[in-house]
Each structure stands twice: as structure tokens, then as C-alpha cells.
Motif scaffolding. Structure first.
Motif, PDB file in Angstrom:
ATOM      1  N   LEU A   1       0.824  -1.209   0.000  1.00 57.28           N
ATOM      2  CA  LEU A   1       0.000   0.000   0.000  1.00 57.28           C
ATOM      3  C   LEU A   1       0.857   1.257   0.000  1.00 57.28           C
ATOM      4  CD1 LEU A   1      -2.706  -1.108   2.619  1.00 57.28           C
ATOM      5  CD2 LEU A   1      -2.967  -0.983   0.134  1.00 57.28           C
ATOM      6  N   GLY A   2       2.016   1.178   0.694  1.00 56.69           N
ATOM      7  CA  GLY A   2       2.900   2.345   0.760  1.00 56.69           C
ATOM      8  C   GLY A   2       3.431   2.739  -0.609  1.00 56.69           C
ATOM      9  N   ILE A   3       3.812   1.759  -1.416  1.00 54.60           N
ATOM     10  CA  ILE A   3       4.309   2.042  -2.771  1.00 54.60           C
ATOM     11  C   ILE A   3       3.215   2.696  -3.612  1.00 54.60           C
ATOM     12  CG2 ILE A   3       5.090   0.972  -4.922  1.00 54.60           C
ATOM     13  CD1 ILE A   3       6.484  -1.165  -3.171  1.00 54.60           C
ATOM     14  N   VAL A   4       2.017   2.108  -3.531  1.00 57.40           N
ATOM     15  CA  VAL A   4       0.891   2.661  -4.294  1.00 57.40           C
ATOM     16  C   VAL A   4       0.581   4.075  -3.827  1.00 57.40           C
ATOM     17  CG1 VAL A   4      -1.569   2.419  -4.807  1.00 57.40           C
ATOM     18  CG2 VAL A   4      -0.100   0.392  -4.752  1.00 57.40           C
ATOM     19  N   ALA A   5       0.563   4.282  -2.478  1.00 53.69           N
ATOM     20  CA  ALA A   5       0.236   5.602  -1.932  1.00 53.69           C
ATOM     21  C   ALA A   5       1.292   6.637  -2.303  1.00 53.69           C
ATOM     22  CB  ALA A   5       0.097   5.510  -0.413  1.00 53.69           C
ATOM     23  N   THR A   6       2.558   6.228  -2.333  1.00 56.90           N
ATOM     24  CA  THR A   6       3.636   7.160  -2.699  1.00 56.90           C
ATOM     25  C   THR A   6       3.462   7.653  -4.133  1.00 56.90           C
ATOM     26  OG1 THR A   6       5.180   6.050  -1.189  1.00 56.90           O
ATOM     27  CG2 THR A   6       6.134   7.430  -2.914  1.00 56.90           C
ATOM     28  N   VAL A   7       3.202   6.710  -5.030  1.00 60.49           N
ATOM     29  CA  VAL A   7       2.997   7.077  -6.439  1.00 60.49           C
ATOM     30  C   VAL A   7       1.760   7.958  -6.593  1.00 60.49           C
ATOM     31  CG1 VAL A   7       2.505   6.173  -8.750  1.00 60.49           C
ATOM     32  CG2 VAL A   7       4.150   4.997  -7.265  1.00 60.49           C
ATOM     33  N   TRP A   8       0.690   7.570  -5.892  1.00 61.26           N
ATOM     34  CA  TRP A   8      -0.565   8.323  -5.970  1.00 61.26           C
ATOM     35  C   TRP A   8      -0.395   9.741  -5.418  1.00 61.26           C
ATOM     36  CZ3 TRP A   8      -4.946   8.424  -8.375  1.00 61.26           C
ATOM     37  CH2 TRP A   8      -6.052   9.084  -7.850  1.00 61.26           C
ATOM     38  N   ALA A   9       0.280   9.855  -4.270  1.00 63.77           N
ATOM     39  CA  ALA A   9       0.479  11.176  -3.655  1.00 63.77           C
ATOM     40  C   ALA A   9       1.345  12.066  -4.545  1.00 63.77           C
ATOM     41  CB  ALA A   9       1.122  11.004  -2.278  1.00 63.77           C
ATOM     42  N   TYR A  10       2.358  11.478  -5.172  1.00 66.63           N
ATOM     43  CA  TYR A  10       3.226  12.281  -6.051  1.00 66.63           C
ATOM     44  C   TYR A  10       2.463  12.745  -7.293  1.00 66.63           C
ATOM     45  CZ  TYR A  10       7.202  13.737  -8.837  1.00 66.63           C
ATOM     46  OH  TYR A  10       8.081  14.486  -9.591  1.00 66.63           O
ATOM     47  N   TRP A  11       1.612  11.879  -7.807  1.00 66.74           N
ATOM     48  CA  TRP A  11       0.813  12.238  -8.978  1.00 66.74           C
ATOM     49  C   TRP A  11      -0.169  13.358  -8.643  1.00 66.74           C
ATOM     50  CZ3 TRP A  11      -4.453  11.767 -10.359  1.00 66.74           C
ATOM     51  CH2 TRP A  11      -4.732  11.955 -11.710  1.00 66.74           C
ATOM     52  N   LEU A  12      -0.719  13.334  -7.426  1.00 62.60           N
ATOM     53  CA  LEU A  12      -1.683  14.353  -7.019  1.00 62.60           C
ATOM     54  C   LEU A  12      -1.017  15.685  -6.696  1.00 62.60           C
ATOM     55  CD1 LEU A  12      -4.127  12.374  -4.663  1.00 62.60           C
ATOM     56  CD2 LEU A  12      -4.616  13.251  -6.944  1.00 62.60           C
ATOM     57  N   GLN A  13       0.119  15.630  -5.957  1.00 59.08           N
ATOM     58  CA  GLN A  13       0.692  16.871  -5.423  1.00 59.08           C
ATOM     59  C   GLN A  13       2.005  17.278  -6.090  1.00 59.08           C
ATOM     60  OE1 GLN A  13      -0.992  18.655  -3.367  1.00 59.08           O
ATOM     61  NE2 GLN A  13      -2.582  17.163  -2.833  1.00 59.08           N
ATOM     62  N   GLY A  14       2.708  16.322  -6.678  1.00 62.15           N
ATOM     63  CA  GLY A  14       3.964  16.645  -7.348  1.00 62.15           C
ATOM     64  C   GLY A  14       5.114  16.927  -6.410  1.00 62.15           C
ATOM     65  N   ASN A  15       4.961  16.632  -5.112  1.00 57.86           N
ATOM     66  CA  ASN A  15       6.013  16.853  -4.120  1.00 57.86           C
ATOM     67  C   ASN A  15       6.557  15.505  -3.686  1.00 57.86           C
ATOM     68  OD1 ASN A  15       7.502  17.329  -1.704  1.00 57.86           O
ATOM     69  ND2 ASN A  15       6.379  19.251  -1.406  1.00 57.86           N
ATOM     70  N   PHE A  16       7.802  15.197  -4.094  1.00 60.68           N
ATOM     71  CA  PHE A  16       8.371  13.877  -3.828  1.00 60.68           C
ATOM     72  C   PHE A  16       8.503  13.611  -2.330  1.00 60.68           C
ATOM     73  CE2 PHE A  16      12.170  11.333  -2.896  1.00 60.68           C
ATOM     74  CZ  PHE A  16      11.762  10.117  -3.433  1.00 60.68           C
ATOM     75  N   PHE A  17       8.943  14.590  -1.566  1.00 60.18           N
ATOM     76  CA  PHE A  17       9.198  14.374  -0.138  1.00 60.18           C
ATOM     77  C   PHE A  17       7.894  14.146   0.640  1.00 60.18           C
ATOM     78  CE2 PHE A  17      12.979  16.729  -1.541  1.00 60.18           C
ATOM     79  CZ  PHE A  17      13.953  15.821  -1.152  1.00 60.18           C
ATOM     80  N   VAL A  18       6.843  14.866   0.261  1.00 61.86           N
ATOM     81  CA  VAL A  18       5.537  14.639   0.896  1.00 61.86           C
ATOM     82  C   VAL A  18       5.026  13.243   0.565  1.00 61.86           C
ATOM     83  CG1 VAL A  18       3.104  15.317   0.909  1.00 61.86           C
ATOM     84  CG2 VAL A  18       4.883  17.065   1.010  1.00 61.86           C
TER      85      VAL A  18
END
Length: 457
Positions: free
Chosen positions: A377-394
Motif C-alpha cells: 500500500l505504501g508504494i501505491v500511496a507514494t505514487v498516488w500522492a506524487y501524482w496528485l501533489q507533485g512533491n516527492f518528499f511529501v
């Protein structure tokens, strides 16, 4: 399905709707004719579905013998309501002819004053049988057993036994198992009706009986009784007292009711709903609200604590506003992981599937499962969050936090049921709100601290 191809539920609904229509029209003869071919259990369900004002009218249409059988199938709330409407003699006629275990179950639900009056007016034999059952603790084998069984001596021949069965069959609830006792009423063996029929008429029971008998004690918990019958594929299990004297039997039909009742209570408890064994949909709304509001208050306070933690991180959120967008995702996922863990553990405790493993191994296994689930889930959430916000660290903070929260939820979901059981509390009822509390409060703290480290704030 029935011979006409109508499913059972559809048939039941059809009977109920037609019965209600006939009663509304005042066609009592038509209603009585409608119920003639219907089985007692289906009549009971049809009566339960009628408005309260019609239940008594429908019940009075039954013959005396049929009314007694139907009454035993009715929900306890409907039984109590009908008792209030019956005349004294009608009540006595029904209650006196009920099987002792069903009568004891009814008396558990009635006010003590009513029970004392009814017991005093029972026939001597039924009064003694009822007093025997009521003398045992609730939810034990002694309370749910029936004292109506056939006990025999080893010296009887098969021929003599068959003659005796014919004379006692109507007074016994169980004839497929015959229990052999000694002079002190101690259980020494068991004979099935099948073994009796295929044996030579000259053989004695001592020659054909099974001496290794599965039995339970009067103080055995009803859930353990149910598991015993289920484990050994029995139709009935004998109940003995502390001196190993046979005092009754528990039949499989009672066990089915117990399993349904216990499963219902656990499912309600997992949802944070207290259950007293009543039919939820026949309980008045005030009682329903009282049972459900307790844990809703707990969750309300939990959300207040979570809100306080979020407010304390206002400075961090002002600098990185996008962090707030993922809080519901993290707490919601953590809650679902914890609910999954607690569900399988509580079920395993009830079925004793995890008894041999022990708490340590079970919790460790769930922790590994939590890490694995969190990683996926963490991998999926990381990709999803980056796609939504464009902030790698977040997005990295979200992914790592999800792994940690999934681990926390899995450990909490598996450990809390064991903890509450050791404290003599209901694991199902206690686990759900506490898991939510742990995941919501600690999950938010984990998220903000991981975000601070990664973002360097």
C-alpha cells in the motif's frame, strides 16, 4: 425449494402477507385454513412478521398441540407479549407442555414475579424439571439441557430395550441415542438406535454399547458444548454432574441456536453495538440508541484528541499544507488493516483455531502481514500522492507513514483481543473502538514526525 419451486423465504413472505390480508378482512376461517399445511417454524416466523395487534389473533387460530410447538419457535420478545395477552389457563396449558429447556429459556426473559407464579402452577413433574434447569448458571450446559432422555441398564437385552423404548419414546426428546447407567445413575456407555436395530435381540446392552462416551459437565460453557457436538458430529451430547451422574442431554437443535446467537453477538460487538441476545429489529429505538451510543461517545472523544494533535502541528501544516490532505487516507487505511486483524483473531479465538499457536506467534505473524500490506500500500500511496501533489518528499512521507501505521494497526488488532480476553472482557466488543483510537491518535503522530524528519522541518 418446495415442491412447487418456491424458495423458502418467498414462501414465508407469501404466508405472512396472505395471513395479514385475511386477518385484516376478518376472515378467520380462511386464515386458519391457510396455516394448516404450514410447518410450525414457518408459522412462528409469519406471526413474528405481523403487527402486534394481529399476533395474538393469529396464534389463537392454532390448535392446542400446534400452538405449543409454534410457541417454542417464537422470538422471546413475541413470547412475552403473547403471555401478557393470554388468560391464565391458556398460559399454563402452553408453558406446562413446553420442553423443559425451552421453558427455562422463556423464564430467563420473564419478570421474576411472573416466573414464580408460573412455576408454582406447573404440574409437579414439570415444576421439578424446570427448577433443576433454573438452578444452573446461565449459558451453561445445565441451563440448556433437557432432562427428557432414555437411560437403561447394561443387563437389558436388545429385545427388552426395544419394548422399553416404545413405552418411553413420547416422554423423551431424544431416542436416537440411548444412555446406559449403573445403579448410581453414573454414565457408563451409549447405544445408538442404529446399533440396537442391527444387533441380535438376545444380546445385552453391555455387549453392544460404546463405553468411551463423549460428555460435558453441567457447568460447561454453552459455546464449548456447541463445539463438542460440532467436533464429534453428534446429534446430542450427555450432561453429567460433578459425580458423573447423568442428568440431561443437549441436542443439536439447541446448539444451532447457540451458534447463531453467539455469532450474532460477536458481529454486533465488532460494530461497537451491545447485544443482549434480543432481535435487533424488534427492539425499540430508545434501547437501540442506548446500546449504540456508548462506543460512539468513545469515538467522539477519540476524534477530539486527534483534532487536538492536528492543531498542535499547525506550524508544520502552514509550511506544507498538502500534508493535511493525506490524513484521512492514512487513518482510514490503518483502521481497515486493524479491523481485518482483529476480525481474524477474534474468530480464531472463538473457534480455538489459534489456541495451539499462542499469542506471541499470532501477533508476530500479523506484524509481518502488516509490514507486507504496508509495503504494498505504501508504494501505491507514494505514487498516488506524487501524482496528485507533485512533491516527492511529501509523497515519500505518506508512503513510509503508511507502512508504519499498517504495522501498528496489525499489532494492535491482533494483540488487543488477547489482552481483553485475559482481562475477562469481551474481545469483540472492546477491540473495535480501542483499535480505532490507537490508529487515529498514534497514526497521526507517526505521520507528522516522519514528515518532519523527511522534510527537515
Amino acid at each position: 425449494m418446495t415442491a412447487n419451486g418456491i424458495k423458502h423465504n418467498e414462501l414465508r413472505q407469501l404466508v405472512r402477507s396472505q395471513l395479514e390480508l385475511l386477518l385484516n378482512q376478518g376472515n378467520l376461517e380462511g386464515a386458519k385454513a391457510l396455516l394448516v399445511p404450514v410447518k410450525p417454524v414457518d408459522i412462528a416466523e409469519a406471526i413474528e412478521g405481523l403487527p402486534e395487534s394481529m399476533q395474538v389473533i393469529a396464534f389463537r387460530l392454532l390448535s392446542k398441540s400446534e400452538a405449543i410447538e409454534v410457541y417454542e419457535y417464537l422470538d422471546s420478545a413475541v413470547q412475552q407479549a403473547l403471555i401478557q395477552e393470554f388468560k391464565r389457563q391458556e398460559v399454563l396449558d402452553i408453558v406446562d407442555k413446553m420442553s423443559p429447556d425451552d421453558r427455562a429459556k422463556l423464564f430467563d426473559e420473564l419478570p421474576a414475579k411472573v416466573v414464580r407464579r408460573l412455576v408454582a402452577q406447573l404440574s409437579p413433574g414439570e415444576r421439578q424439571a424446570t427448577a433443576l434447569l433454573l438452578g444452573y448458571e446461565e449459558d451453561t450446559a445445565g441451563r440448556i439441557m433437557t432432562p427428557e432422555y432414555i437411560s437403561l441398564k447394561e443387563s437389558l437385552t436388545v429385545s427388552e430395550t426395544l419394548t422399553r423404548i416404545r413405552s418411553l419414546a413420547n416422554a423423551s426428546e431424544v431416542i436416537y441415542y440411548l444412555y446406559v447407567t449403573d445403579a448410581s445413575r453414573r454414565l457408563t456407555g451409549i447405544v445408538s438406535l442404529r446399533d440396537l436395530v442391527v444387533s441380535s435381540t438376545e444380546k445385552t446392552l453391555g455387549e453392544i454399547m460404546t463405553r468411551d462416551v463423549v460428555f460435558v459437565h453441567t457447568d460447561t460453557d454453552q459455546e464449548e458444548v456447541a463445539r463438542t457436538i460440532q467436533r464429534y458430529d453428534l446429534l446430542a451430547v450427555p450432561v453429567v454432574d460433578r459425580e458423573d451422574r447423568l442428568v440431561g442431554v443437549v441436542t443439536v437443535d439447541d446448539v444451532i441456536d447457540i451458534l447463531e446467537q453467539e455469532a450474532t453477538e460477536d458481529i454486533y460487538a465488532l460494530g461497537g453495538v451491545q447485544s443482549d441476545g434480543d432481535n435487533y429489529f424488534q427492539t425499540n429505538l430508545i434501547t437501540v440508541a442506548r446500546r449504540r451510543v456508548v462506543w460512539l461517545f468513545v469515538l467522539l472523544i477519540t476524534n477530539t484528541v486527534t483534532g487536538t494533535i492536528i492543531r498542535s502541528q499547525e506550524e508544520l501544516l502552514q509550511q506544507v499544507v498538502t500534508l493535511a490532505a493525506f490524513i484521512p487516507l492514512l487513518t482510514g487505511t490503518g483502521g481497515n488493516v486493524g479491523a481485518q486483524s482483529s476480525t481474524v483473531i477474534i474468530r480464531g479465538l472463538n473457534t480455538e483455531e489459534i489456541t495451539d499457536l499462542g499469542p506471541g506467534k499470532v501477533i508476530f505473524r500479523e506484524a509481518l502481514a502488516g509490514i507486507l500490506l504496508g509495503g504494498i500500500l505504501g508504494i501505491v500511496a507514494t505514487v498516488w500522492a506524487y501524482w496528485l501533489q507533485g512533491n516527492f518528499f511529501v509523497s515519500l512521507a505518506v508512503g513510509i507513514s503508511l507502512i508504519a501505521i499498517a504495522l501498528l494497526a496489525s499489532v494492535a488488532g491482533s494483540a488487543l483481543p488477547f489482552l481483553f480476553r485475559s482481562l475477562k472482557l469481551d474481545p469483540a466488543l472492546m477491540s473495535a473502538p480501542f483499535i480505532t483510537t490507537a490508529v487515529d491518535v498514534l497514526g497521526v503522530l507517526i505521520y507528522f514526525n516522519i514528515a518532519r524528519v523527511i522534510l527537515g522541518l
